[in-house]
Structures are given as structure tokens and as C-alpha cells.
Design a protein around this motif. Structure first.
Motif, PDB file in Angstrom:
ATOM      1  N   LYS A  91       0.837  -1.200   0.000  1.00 35.22           N
ATOM      2  CA  LYS A  91       0.000   0.000   0.000  1.00 35.22           C
ATOM      3  C   LYS A  91       0.875   1.254   0.000  1.00 35.22           C
ATOM      4  O   LYS A  91       0.599   2.222  -0.716  1.00 35.22           O
ATOM      5  CB  LYS A  91      -0.922  -0.003   1.211  1.00 35.22           C
ATOM      6  N   GLN A 150       3.920   1.483  -1.194  1.00 39.49           N
ATOM      7  CA  GLN A 150       4.522   1.586  -2.528  1.00 39.49           C
ATOM      8  C   GLN A 150       3.530   2.169  -3.533  1.00 39.49           C
ATOM      9  O   GLN A 150       3.880   3.034  -4.345  1.00 39.49           O
ATOM     10  CB  GLN A 150       4.984   0.213  -3.013  1.00 39.49           C
ATOM     11  N   LEU A 151       2.294   1.705  -3.480  1.00 39.31           N
ATOM     12  CA  LEU A 151       1.283   2.204  -4.402  1.00 39.31           C
ATOM     13  C   LEU A 151       0.973   3.676  -4.153  1.00 39.31           C
ATOM     14  O   LEU A 151       0.767   4.449  -5.099  1.00 39.31           O
ATOM     15  CB  LEU A 151       0.006   1.364  -4.293  1.00 39.31           C
ATOM     16  N   GLU A 152       0.942   4.097  -2.893  1.00 37.54           N
ATOM     17  CA  GLU A 152       0.709   5.512  -2.585  1.00 37.54           C
ATOM     18  C   GLU A 152       1.847   6.378  -3.095  1.00 37.54           C
ATOM     19  O   GLU A 152       1.619   7.487  -3.595  1.00 37.54           O
ATOM     20  CB  GLU A 152       0.501   5.698  -1.084  1.00 37.54           C
ATOM     21  N   ARG A 209       3.738   5.687  -5.724  1.00 38.04           N
ATOM     22  CA  ARG A 209       3.572   5.747  -7.181  1.00 38.04           C
ATOM     23  C   ARG A 209       2.458   6.722  -7.560  1.00 38.04           C
ATOM     24  O   ARG A 209       2.599   7.485  -8.513  1.00 38.04           O
ATOM     25  CB  ARG A 209       3.236   4.370  -7.733  1.00 38.04           C
TER      26      ARG A 209
END
Length: 104
Positions: free
Chosen positions: A25, A27-29, A31
Motif C-alpha cells: 500500500k 509503494q502504491l501511494e 507511485r
């Protein structure tokens, strides 16, 4: 396997999965944050001082860029020149000398 051992294994597995979900989560935030930031932002331009003033309405000014304002176009059609509306800029050195004389 005993039920107690199965329960502890389930709790351990849930903890491991929770940690992986949190890291993914994050990492996705990161990105998503990179996608939201503009890559080519316009540079800030300095504020432009007005060069022309309407003698009838002194609050109406024009910096000399873009389309001419209606008040200026009307005055030019009447035969006046654009230089008639130019704002006279005082030199800072003269202003400083004048202020020094007044304060004495």
C-alpha cells in the motif's frame, strides 16, 4: 496438528499478510503521488507593473500586454496618442532625495 497450533499459525500468517499489505500500500501511494505531481510546471513569472493609465478612471490601468482595453481603444479612436496615457515613472534616487529633504 492440534487446534492450538493451527490457531497460532493462522495468527502468524495474518500478521505476515498485514505487513505485506501495508508495504505494498505504501509503494502504491508513492507511485500515485508521483503520478499526481506535474512533471513540467510553468515557471513563475514576475508581476508586471502597469504602463498606461486611464485619466478619467485612474484605477483602470494596462500593462501593455495583450488586447488593448476598451477605454484605450476609445481614446485612440478620438485621435489621442498612446503616449498620452503613459504612466510617468519617477527615479528612485530622486524620490529618496525628496524624502530626505522633507524629513529634515
Amino acid at each position: 496438528m492440534s487446534s492450538d497450533r493451527l490457531w497460532t499459525l493462522r495468527v502468524e500468517l495474518a500478521d505476515v499478510l498485514r505487513q505485506k499489505i501495508q508495504s505494498m500500500k505504501a509503494q502504491l501511494e508513492d507511485r500515485l503521488k508521483k503520478l499526481r505531481t506535474p512533471t513540467s510546471a510553468r515557471r513563475p513569472y514576475p508581476e508586471i507593473q502597469p504602463k498606461y493609465r486611464n485619466p478619467d478612471q485612474p484605477s483602470e490601468t494596462w500593462a501593455g500586454r495583450g488586447k488593448q482595453p476598451r477605454w484605450l481603444v476609445a481614446q485612440l479612436r478620438l485621435g489621442k496618442r498612446i503616449d498620452d496615457f503613459k504612466i510617468k515613472v519617477r527615479k528612485k534616487s530622486r524620490i529618496a532625495v525628496r524624502l530626505a529633504r522633507i524629513s529634515r
